[in-house]
Design a protein around this motif. Structure first.
Motif, PDB file in Angstrom:
ATOM      1  N   ALA A  37       0.829  -1.206   0.000  1.00 50.85           N
ATOM      2  CA  ALA A  37       0.000   0.000   0.000  1.00 50.85           C
ATOM      3  C   ALA A  37       0.860   1.251   0.000  1.00 50.85           C
ATOM      4  CB  ALA A  37      -0.928  -0.001   1.215  1.00 50.85           C
ATOM      5  N   LEU A  38       1.952   1.225   0.777  1.00 47.73           N
ATOM      6  CA  LEU A  38       2.848   2.378   0.814  1.00 47.73           C
ATOM      7  C   LEU A  38       3.545   2.573  -0.532  1.00 47.73           C
ATOM      8  CD1 LEU A  38       4.009   4.620   2.579  1.00 47.73           C
ATOM      9  CD2 LEU A  38       5.848   3.050   3.236  1.00 47.73           C
ATOM     10  N   THR A  39       3.881   1.476  -1.193  1.00 46.60           N
ATOM     11  CA  THR A  39       4.498   1.562  -2.524  1.00 46.60           C
ATOM     12  C   THR A  39       3.555   2.234  -3.511  1.00 46.60           C
ATOM     13  OG1 THR A  39       5.679  -0.516  -2.097  1.00 46.60           O
ATOM     14  CG2 THR A  39       5.606   0.252  -4.373  1.00 46.60           C
ATOM     15  N   ILE A  40       2.300   1.842  -3.489  1.00 54.41           N
ATOM     16  CA  ILE A  40       1.297   2.437  -4.383  1.00 54.41           C
ATOM     17  C   ILE A  40       1.174   3.938  -4.121  1.00 54.41           C
ATOM     18  CG2 ILE A  40      -1.163   2.486  -4.983  1.00 54.41           C
ATOM     19  CD1 ILE A  40      -1.216  -0.527  -4.249  1.00 54.41           C
ATOM     20  N   TYR A  78       9.270  -3.191 -13.048  1.00 53.27           N
ATOM     21  CA  TYR A  78       9.401  -2.069 -12.112  1.00 53.27           C
ATOM     22  C   TYR A  78       8.446  -2.208 -10.932  1.00 53.27           C
ATOM     23  CZ  TYR A  78      12.330   0.671 -15.324  1.00 53.27           C
ATOM     24  OH  TYR A  78      13.356   1.122 -16.114  1.00 53.27           O
ATOM     25  N   ALA A  79       7.271  -2.772 -11.170  1.00 52.86           N
ATOM     26  CA  ALA A  79       6.300  -2.964 -10.090  1.00 52.86           C
ATOM     27  C   ALA A  79       6.902  -3.851  -8.998  1.00 52.86           C
ATOM     28  CB  ALA A  79       5.017  -3.582 -10.633  1.00 52.86           C
ATOM     29  N   VAL A 185       5.888   5.016 -13.046  1.00 51.98           N
ATOM     30  CA  VAL A 185       5.480   4.861 -11.644  1.00 51.98           C
ATOM     31  C   VAL A 185       3.985   4.566 -11.501  1.00 51.98           C
ATOM     32  CG1 VAL A 185       7.352   6.201 -10.620  1.00 51.98           C
ATOM     33  CG2 VAL A 185       5.265   7.379 -11.359  1.00 51.98           C
ATOM     34  N   SER A 186       3.172   5.093 -12.410  1.00 55.15           N
ATOM     35  CA  SER A 186       1.723   4.892 -12.274  1.00 55.15           C
ATOM     36  C   SER A 186       1.282   3.492 -12.703  1.00 55.15           C
ATOM     37  CB  SER A 186       0.955   5.958 -13.077  1.00 55.15           C
ATOM     38  OG  SER A 186       1.310   5.920 -14.442  1.00 55.15           O
ATOM     39  N   ILE A 187       1.853   2.976 -13.783  1.00 61.65           N
ATOM     40  CA  ILE A 187       1.480   1.626 -14.225  1.00 61.65           C
ATOM     41  C   ILE A 187       1.906   0.566 -13.198  1.00 61.65           C
ATOM     42  CG2 ILE A 187       1.812  -0.145 -15.989  1.00 61.65           C
ATOM     43  CD1 ILE A 187       1.844   2.011 -18.091  1.00 61.65           C
ATOM     44  N   PRO A 188       3.130   0.643 -12.646  1.00 59.44           N
ATOM     45  CA  PRO A 188       3.465  -0.292 -11.564  1.00 59.44           C
ATOM     46  C   PRO A 188       2.513  -0.177 -10.370  1.00 59.44           C
ATOM     47  CG  PRO A 188       5.471   0.668 -12.430  1.00 59.44           C
ATOM     48  CD  PRO A 188       4.329   1.386 -13.091  1.00 59.44           C
ATOM     49  N   ALA A 189       2.047   1.039 -10.079  1.00 61.08           N
ATOM     50  CA  ALA A 189       1.089   1.216  -8.979  1.00 61.08           C
ATOM     51  C   ALA A 189      -0.198   0.445  -9.255  1.00 61.08           C
ATOM     52  CB  ALA A 189       0.782   2.701  -8.787  1.00 61.08           C
ATOM     53  N   ILE A 190      -0.640   0.465 -10.518  1.00 60.19           N
ATOM     54  CA  ILE A 190      -1.851  -0.264 -10.912  1.00 60.19           C
ATOM     55  C   ILE A 190      -1.636  -1.767 -10.772  1.00 60.19           C
ATOM     56  CG2 ILE A 190      -3.382  -0.806 -12.852  1.00 60.19           C
ATOM     57  CD1 ILE A 190      -2.858   2.067 -13.865  1.00 60.19           C
ATOM     58  N   PHE A 191      -0.465  -2.242 -11.220  1.00 54.63           N
ATOM     59  CA  PHE A 191      -0.143  -3.670 -11.110  1.00 54.63           C
ATOM     60  C   PHE A 191      -0.153  -4.125  -9.658  1.00 54.63           C
ATOM     61  CE2 PHE A 191       2.290  -3.456 -15.333  1.00 54.63           C
ATOM     62  CZ  PHE A 191       1.264  -4.082 -16.018  1.00 54.63           C
ATOM     63  N   ILE A 192       0.501  -3.351  -8.795  1.00 54.86           N
ATOM     64  CA  ILE A 192       0.591  -3.735  -7.376  1.00 54.86           C
ATOM     65  C   ILE A 192      -0.793  -3.739  -6.736  1.00 54.86           C
ATOM     66  CG2 ILE A 192       1.523  -3.073  -5.114  1.00 54.86           C
ATOM     67  CD1 ILE A 192       3.928  -1.879  -6.632  1.00 54.86           C
ATOM     68  N   LEU A 194      -3.709  -4.246  -8.245  1.00 58.68           N
ATOM     69  CA  LEU A 194      -4.504  -5.356  -8.769  1.00 58.68           C
ATOM     70  C   LEU A 194      -4.044  -6.701  -8.219  1.00 58.68           C
ATOM     71  CD1 LEU A 194      -4.909  -4.279 -12.514  1.00 58.68           C
ATOM     72  CD2 LEU A 194      -6.626  -4.186 -10.707  1.00 58.68           C
ATOM     73  N   PHE A 195      -2.748  -6.952  -8.297  1.00 58.06           N
ATOM     74  CA  PHE A 195      -2.240  -8.261  -7.877  1.00 58.06           C
ATOM     75  C   PHE A 195      -2.167  -8.388  -6.361  1.00 58.06           C
ATOM     76  CE2 PHE A 195      -0.710  -8.025 -12.270  1.00 58.06           C
ATOM     77  CZ  PHE A 195      -1.066  -9.278 -12.731  1.00 58.06           C
ATOM     78  N   GLY A 196      -2.002  -7.259  -5.669  1.00 57.75           N
ATOM     79  CA  GLY A 196      -1.983  -7.288  -4.211  1.00 57.75           C
ATOM     80  C   GLY A 196      -3.363  -7.179  -3.614  1.00 57.75           C
ATOM     81  N   ARG A 197      -4.364  -6.917  -4.486  1.00 61.27           N
ATOM     82  CA  ARG A 197      -5.764  -6.793  -4.058  1.00 61.27           C
ATOM     83  C   ARG A 197      -5.943  -5.744  -2.956  1.00 61.27           C
ATOM     84  NH1 ARG A 197      -7.781 -13.158  -4.011  1.00 61.27           N
ATOM     85  NH2 ARG A 197      -7.323 -13.564  -6.218  1.00 61.27           N
ATOM     86  N   TYR A 198      -5.233  -4.636  -3.122  1.00 61.60           N
ATOM     87  CA  TYR A 198      -5.361  -3.554  -2.143  1.00 61.60           C
ATOM     88  C   TYR A 198      -6.602  -2.718  -2.456  1.00 61.60           C
ATOM     89  CZ  TYR A 198      -0.599  -4.680  -0.743  1.00 61.60           C
ATOM     90  OH  TYR A 198       0.526  -5.331  -0.295  1.00 61.60           O
TER      91      TYR A 198
END
Length: 285
Positions: A37-40, A78-79, A185-192, A194-198
């Motif tokens: 969550a902090l990464t996002i 990068y994510a 930075v924004s696309i990795p945020a989306i990946f994290i 989605l896959f982290g289910r935050y």
């Protein structure tokens, strides 16, 4: 010549922003609950600050679809690296993290020889060995090698980052630099997410517990770091820029000693940092 056409200026901006980021983020993430969550949050706020820099660079976009495909693959890597880096920064001192970061140079040399059929240059190999030895020295604590999970996370992150750099050959040249930063930075945020289910609730809770002033400063400095690092390499000689970037390890160690009164293995860190700079110089010859 315009001031911001000088690679030296961008190196200075990088060093200042990198050091401030390392220490401000160390303060802001002390109460971290969920690293993902902090990464996002960090990536999204960094993308926000990058918006203000778009007018400072010529706006260009590539016409080749293969560039977008490559960039998409790179952002997935990068994510993972961003997620690992956030947690490893939480558990490692800024000086230690910045020294470990130079391992990516070693991996890039190895990948170049194995996959790009680059020449086996003796000075590069010696430089890579020195960087490895410096990090082994860094792992020594009280007469034995002490490698924790944060150390391993940083190691894996640098391996993946080198892999991304192998794929991402000068892609940033085709984009407006600030817009390119937003993408990476924004696309990795989306990946994290989605896959982290935050959920949005997770992000709100994480933002509430962090030191907001230091966190916002961290995001702004990370924005400057990303932009200045690319720009310095675009304008300057890699053989000069890379060793200067490695100065962050020495600066962080000195700051930890004088500002935070952190005397933990100071001489050991300083020797390791000097070895890393020598190793990077040899690698870039």
């Amino acid at each position: 010549m315009k001031l911001f056409d000088l690679w030296e200026i961008w190196v200075i901006i990088y060093l200042i922003s990198a050091v401030i980021f390392a220490h401000s983020f160390k303060v802001s993430n002390r109460a971290m609950k969920k690293a993902g969550a902090l990464t996002i949050l960090l990536e999204l706020f960094t993308a926000f600050f990058s918006l203000f820099f778009i007018p400072f660079f010529k706006f260009t976009l590539p016409n080749d679809i293969s560039i977008y495909i490559t960039l998409f693959i790179v952002t997935m890597i990068y994510a993972v690296t961003d997620r690992l880096n956030i947690e490893s920064r939480y558990g490692l001192e800024p000086s230690t993290f910045s020294m470990l970061k130079q391992l990516s140079t070693v991996f890039m040399i190895l990948f170049g020889i194995l996959f790009m059929k680059e020449a086996f240059v003796v000075t590069r190999i010696i430089g890579a060995i020195i960087i490895i030895l410096a990090n082994i020295l860094l792992a020594f604590d009280k007469g034995k090698i002490n490698i924790n999970k944060y150390f391993i996370m940083s190691f894996v992150s640098n391996f993946l980052f080198a892999l991304a750099m192998l794929i991402n050959v000068n892609i940033s040249d085709y984009f407006n630099l600030a817009f390119y930063t937003i993408i990476t930075v924004s696309i990795p945020a989306i990946f994290i997410k989605l896959f982290g289910r935050y959920k949005i609730r997770d992000l709100k809770e994480e933002f509430e517990v962090c030191n907001k002033k230091e966190f916002l400063l961290s995001a702004f400095c990370w924005c400057l770091m990303l932009i200045s690092s690319v720009k310095a390499y675009q304008l300057g000689d890699v053989a000069l820029v890379a060793p200067l970037f490695a100065l962050t390890s020495i600066i962080n160690a000195v700051l930890e000693f004088f500002m935070n009164h952190n005397r933990n293995r100071f001489v050991q860190k300083l020797i390791a940092a000097l070895l890393i700079i020598i190793g990077v110089v040899l690698v870039k010859l």
